[in-house]
Write a protein that holds these residues in place. Structure first.
Motif, PDB file in Angstrom:
ATOM      1  N   LYS A   1     -43.443  29.524  30.557  1.00 30.48           N
ATOM      2  CA  LYS A   1     -42.965  28.957  31.682  1.00 30.48           C
ATOM      3  C   LYS A   1     -42.154  27.898  31.381  1.00 30.48           C
ATOM      4  N   ARG A   2     -41.243  27.340  32.176  1.00 29.05           N
ATOM      5  CA  ARG A   2     -40.341  26.199  32.041  1.00 29.05           C
ATOM      6  C   ARG A   2     -41.231  24.859  31.630  1.00 29.05           C
ATOM      7  N   ARG A   3     -40.830  24.248  30.747  1.00 22.98           N
ATOM      8  CA  ARG A   3     -41.670  23.121  30.035  1.00 22.98           C
ATOM      9  C   ARG A   3     -41.728  21.785  30.960  1.00 22.98           C
ATOM     10  N   ASP A   4     -40.771  21.797  31.923  1.00 18.92           N
ATOM     11  CA  ASP A   4     -40.856  20.702  33.017  1.00 18.92           C
ATOM     12  C   ASP A   4     -41.882  20.762  34.009  1.00 18.92           C
ATOM     13  N   ILE A   5     -42.274  21.979  34.136  1.00 20.45           N
ATOM     14  CA  ILE A   5     -43.319  22.329  35.135  1.00 20.45           C
ATOM     15  C   ILE A   5     -44.714  22.040  34.310  1.00 20.45           C
ATOM     16  N   ARG A   6     -45.591  21.060  35.216  1.00 17.97           N
ATOM     17  CA  ARG A   6     -46.816  20.854  34.647  1.00 17.97           C
ATOM     18  C   ARG A   6     -47.733  21.495  35.589  1.00 17.97           C
TER      19      ARG A   6
ATOM     20  N   PRO B   1     -43.460  32.390  19.482  1.00 19.13           N
ATOM     21  CA  PRO B   1     -42.757  31.487  18.551  1.00 19.13           C
ATOM     22  C   PRO B   1     -41.298  31.354  18.886  1.00 19.13           C
ATOM     23  N   GLY B   2     -40.685  33.008  19.350  1.00 20.18           N
ATOM     24  CA  GLY B   2     -39.482  32.678  19.673  1.00 20.18           C
ATOM     25  C   GLY B   2     -39.164  32.129  20.800  1.00 20.18           C
ATOM     26  N   ILE B   3     -40.018  32.274  21.926  1.00 21.68           N
ATOM     27  CA  ILE B   3     -40.031  31.738  23.128  1.00 21.68           C
ATOM     28  C   ILE B   3     -39.863  30.169  23.122  1.00 21.68           C
ATOM     29  N   GLU B   4     -40.823  29.592  22.323  1.00 23.00           N
ATOM     30  CA  GLU B   4     -40.924  28.216  22.106  1.00 23.00           C
ATOM     31  C   GLU B   4     -39.929  27.471  21.084  1.00 23.00           C
ATOM     32  N   LYS B   5     -39.195  28.423  20.394  1.00 25.75           N
ATOM     33  CA  LYS B   5     -37.992  27.808  19.723  1.00 25.75           C
ATOM     34  C   LYS B   5     -36.822  27.103  20.754  1.00 25.75           C
ATOM     35  N   ASN B   6     -37.011  27.518  22.003  1.00 27.97           N
ATOM     36  CA  ASN B   6     -36.204  26.789  22.853  1.00 27.97           C
ATOM     37  C   ASN B   6     -36.972  25.712  23.481  1.00 27.97           C
ATOM     38  N   PRO B   7     -36.443  24.622  23.477  1.00 29.71           N
ATOM     39  CA  PRO B   7     -37.289  23.426  23.811  1.00 29.71           C
ATOM     40  C   PRO B   7     -37.481  23.255  25.260  1.00 29.71           C
ATOM     41  N   LYS B   8     -37.032  24.088  26.436  1.00 34.53           N
ATOM     42  CA  LYS B   8     -36.992  24.224  27.533  1.00 34.53           C
ATOM     43  C   LYS B   8     -38.299  24.905  28.093  1.00 34.53           C
ATOM     44  N   PHE B   9     -38.816  25.721  27.116  1.00 34.13           N
ATOM     45  CA  PHE B   9     -39.933  26.613  27.421  1.00 34.13           C
ATOM     46  C   PHE B   9     -41.129  26.375  26.539  1.00 34.13           C
TER      47      PHE B   9
ATOM     48  N   VAL C   1     -41.581  43.575  36.154  1.00 34.50           N
ATOM     49  CA  VAL C   1     -40.577  43.617  35.346  1.00 34.50           C
ATOM     50  C   VAL C   1     -41.484  44.281  34.215  1.00 34.50           C
ATOM     51  N   PRO C   2     -41.412  45.545  34.035  1.00 32.74           N
ATOM     52  CA  PRO C   2     -42.474  46.294  33.132  1.00 32.74           C
ATOM     53  C   PRO C   2     -42.048  45.846  31.755  1.00 32.74           C
ATOM     54  N   GLU C   3     -40.831  45.829  31.346  1.00 32.56           N
ATOM     55  CA  GLU C   3     -40.512  45.442  29.640  1.00 32.56           C
ATOM     56  C   GLU C   3     -40.809  43.923  29.567  1.00 32.56           C
ATOM     57  N   VAL C   4     -41.257  44.130  28.440  1.00 34.40           N
ATOM     58  CA  VAL C   4     -41.432  42.581  27.699  1.00 34.40           C
ATOM     59  C   VAL C   4     -40.354  41.867  27.501  1.00 34.40           C
ATOM     60  N   ALA C   5     -39.484  42.432  26.945  1.00 41.26           N
ATOM     61  CA  ALA C   5     -38.093  41.816  26.630  1.00 41.26           C
ATOM     62  C   ALA C   5     -37.301  41.299  27.764  1.00 41.26           C
ATOM     63  N   THR C   6     -37.126  42.144  28.759  1.00 41.31           N
ATOM     64  CA  THR C   6     -36.588  41.895  30.020  1.00 41.31           C
ATOM     65  C   THR C   6     -37.153  40.629  30.618  1.00 41.31           C
ATOM     66  N   ARG C   7     -38.397  40.498  30.458  1.00 42.17           N
ATOM     67  CA  ARG C   7     -39.095  39.588  31.234  1.00 42.17           C
ATOM     68  C   ARG C   7     -38.880  38.144  30.387  1.00 42.17           C
ATOM     69  N   ILE C   8     -38.855  38.494  29.044  1.00 44.99           N
ATOM     70  CA  ILE C   8     -38.327  37.031  28.170  1.00 44.99           C
ATOM     71  C   ILE C   8     -37.001  36.832  28.573  1.00 44.99           C
ATOM     72  N   ASN C   9     -36.022  37.601  28.604  1.00 46.30           N
ATOM     73  CA  ASN C   9     -34.628  37.279  28.681  1.00 46.30           C
ATOM     74  C   ASN C   9     -34.393  36.619  29.936  1.00 46.30           C
TER      75      ASN C   9
ATOM     76  N   LEU D   1     -36.683  34.703  31.660  1.00 51.65           N
ATOM     77  CA  LEU D   1     -37.228  33.594  31.692  1.00 51.65           C
ATOM     78  C   LEU D   1     -36.055  32.465  31.028  1.00 51.65           C
ATOM     79  N   LEU D   2     -35.460  32.912  29.920  1.00 49.48           N
ATOM     80  CA  LEU D   2     -34.559  32.368  29.251  1.00 49.48           C
ATOM     81  C   LEU D   2     -33.204  31.886  29.885  1.00 49.48           C
TER      82      LEU D   2
END
Length: 544
Positions: A521-526, A288-296, A261-269, A271-272
């Motif tokens: 990554k997903r926060r529930d993954i250790r 910071p934008g990714i970690e605003k979501n507590p699941k990641f 997935v070459p584009e950063v925005a597409t990778r982030i979207n 994931l979310l």
């Protein structure tokens, strides 16, 4: 198939119960999760052969599939640890002997033996039929006599890399089924490091022999790692399955799918949205934008790799070293670190790392940011503002385009007329059919000695000289001398002189900053990120 929230403890318990219940199939019993990882690229060469794919993206995926006699502790500080060899010892300054682990299984079910190790470092697989062994008749010998592999037609890059990694390897002998001896033609204090670096990955002799051609082998290689290749579609995806006979314990994942997935925005979207479980190469400003979501969450750090700008001294404007020196003094590296990396990396002490230990050159720095000095150098060189091309890929490296744009403005402020030329791939970057001048690159230390970085990449057998961008007679003499010198004080003095040549006097490159990698990554993954491009997914580094 994406990661389902199941306890690995429960999965292990089910597997144990199934042993007493023959009616439960293995497929039903295997409740390990599968994950999907989105990356910028899987392999630049459309192949999964480490000797062909000497890259940061290759290093990331090879950690799933390949292993070496000596490995790095990916969850600590990359210290050398026993890998496929349970121990090794120095017999003299030219010879190292390895005792192999017993019972190690390749992905095809065969046991790894000394015969496979000997073959891994053979002409057929690594060096090519024309390798000069300086009249040595027993370069690669084995207690098991086997017909040599025919017709594999190695790409020229493979023996080129092999000779760069092992410029003086004399012979590899199988002493018995589980003992292998490496002998160099010359003294070499770095032999263990070479044998433990990317490119020395052990492969199955039988699997290589059975492949129809080299490309078939390179797209479905057989080694000993915790995951094996199921399907590889270049520039699209790589699917890996658990290697359940893995000597290091049952892998925690049933399968891993790595998608391009070459584009950063597409990778982030993705994931979310739950499409991906991990995404790689996250720019610091997106954390910071990714970690605003507590699941990641985002993990990462600096790694043993530096981003560099490389010069082609054959370009008419760059033939004068003063112009290249001006390039190096016009860069405000700390401003790049602060603005584009949010201070999450650093400006290092040139092309070296502290893990070199006694070989680390103290009090060395990158060229100082000094625009006035840059202007004076350009004036002395009689530079009249002629355009200088700067070849660039579209964010192959994190922040690559934004860094290039900043560099061009810094160079312009000093009087350099640098013009960006966007390219689609590395072949176009290295193409010598049109004028080359400046390009991006990075440099990693494969082990804790300058041989693995400065000499390997910029020395006489390094890629920069092989593609005809740069050469320096004194640097080449020092490289050859350093390969055989065993006195650490003398070796360190040689290294310092190499830095003076390559970074100050006749610049081959200039270091921009230490590289850093960030994985969301997903926060529930250790899971713990490694201080390298490699990703670790063995039993000790994954749970939910």
């Amino acid at each position: 198939m994406f990661l389902r929230r199941r306890s690995l403890i429960a999965a292990s318990g089910l597997a144990a119960t199934s042993l007493a219940l023959p009616c439960v199939s293995l497929a039903q019993a295997d409740r390990r999760p599968s994950i999907t990882i989105a990356v910028q690229q899987i392999a630049n060469s459309a192949a999964l052969e480490p000797l062909r794919e000497q890259s940061n993206v290759g290093q990331r995926v090879f950690s799933f599939v390949f292993e070496r006699l000596i490995m790095q502790d990916l969850l600590a500080k990359l210290e050398e640890v026993p890998g496929l060899a349970e121990s090794w010892k120095r017999l003299d300054e030219r010879t190292v002997e390895f005792t192999l682990r017993k019972g190690v299984k390749f992905h095809n079910g065969d046991e790894m033996t000394a015969d496979d190790v000997v073959f891994t470092f053979s002409r057929d697989r690594m060096f090519g039929p024309d390798y000069d062994i300086a009249s040595t008749k027993t370069l690669f010998t084995s207690v098991l006599i086997r017909d040599s592999v025919q017709g594999k037609n190695l790409p020229p890059e493979v023996p080129a890399v092999a000779k760069r990694l092992f410029p003086a390897l004399e012979k590899v002998e199988a002493i018995d089924k589980y003992t292998v001896r490496f002998t160099n033609r010359t003294p070499d204090v770095t032999m263990e490091g070479r044998i433990g670096r990317l490119g020395s990955d052990i492969v199955s002799r039988r699997a290589y022999d059975e492949a129809k051609n080299w490309l078939d082998w390179a797209r479905a290689p057989v080694s000993t790692g915790p995951y094996k290749v199921r399907a590889f579609v270049p520039d699209q995806s790589l699917t890996l399955d658990a290697h359940d006979e893995y000597w290091g314990g049952r892998p925690p994942l049933k399968s891993v799918t790595i998608v391009v997935v070459p584009e950063v925005a597409t990778r982030i979207n993705g994931l979310l949205a739950g499409q991906f479980d991990f995404i790689c190469d996250v720019p610091p400003d997106q954390i910071p934008g990714i970690e605003k979501n507590p699941k990641f969450e985002v993990l990462g750090s600096t790694i043993v790799n530096h981003r560099i700008t490389v010069f082609d001294k054959n370009h008419p404007r760059l033939a004068d070293p003063r112009i290249r020196q001006a390039f190096t003094h016009a860069i405000d590296r700390q401003a790049i670190v602060d603005a584009l990396w949010s201070g999450r990396t650093r400006v290092p002490a040139g092309l070296q790392w502290e893990f070199y230990g006694p070989m680390f050159v103290e009090n060395w720095t990158v060229p100082a940011y000094d625009p006035a000095k840059a202007k004076a150098l350009l004036k002395a060189a009689n530079y009249k503002g002629d355009p200088i091309p700067y070849r660039l890929l579209n964010n192959y490296y994190t922040n690559q385009v934004s860094t290039a744009q900043v560099l061009v403005e810094m160079w312009r402020a000093a009087g350099l007329n640098v013009q960006i030329e966007m390219k689609e791939n590395w072949q176009q970057i290295f193409d010598a059919n049109s004028p080359r001048a400046v390009r991006d690159w990075s440099n990693s230390a494969g082990f804790n000695d300058p041989i693995s970085s400065l000499v390997a990449q910029h020395g006489p057998q390094g890629q920069q000289q092989q593609v005809g961008e740069w050469t320096n007679e004194e640097m080449n003499k020092l490289s050859v001398a350093m390969e055989v010198e065993t006195d650490m004080g003398k070796r360190k003095a040689m290294f310092r002189r190499m830095l003076e040549i390559c970074e100050r006097e006749d610049p081959a490159y200039t270091v921009l900053h230490q590289n850093a990698t960030f994985t969301a990554k997903r926060r529930d993954i250790r899971w713990k990120a490694s201080p390298s491009f490699a990703m670790e997914f063995r039993a000790n580094n994954f749970s939910v």
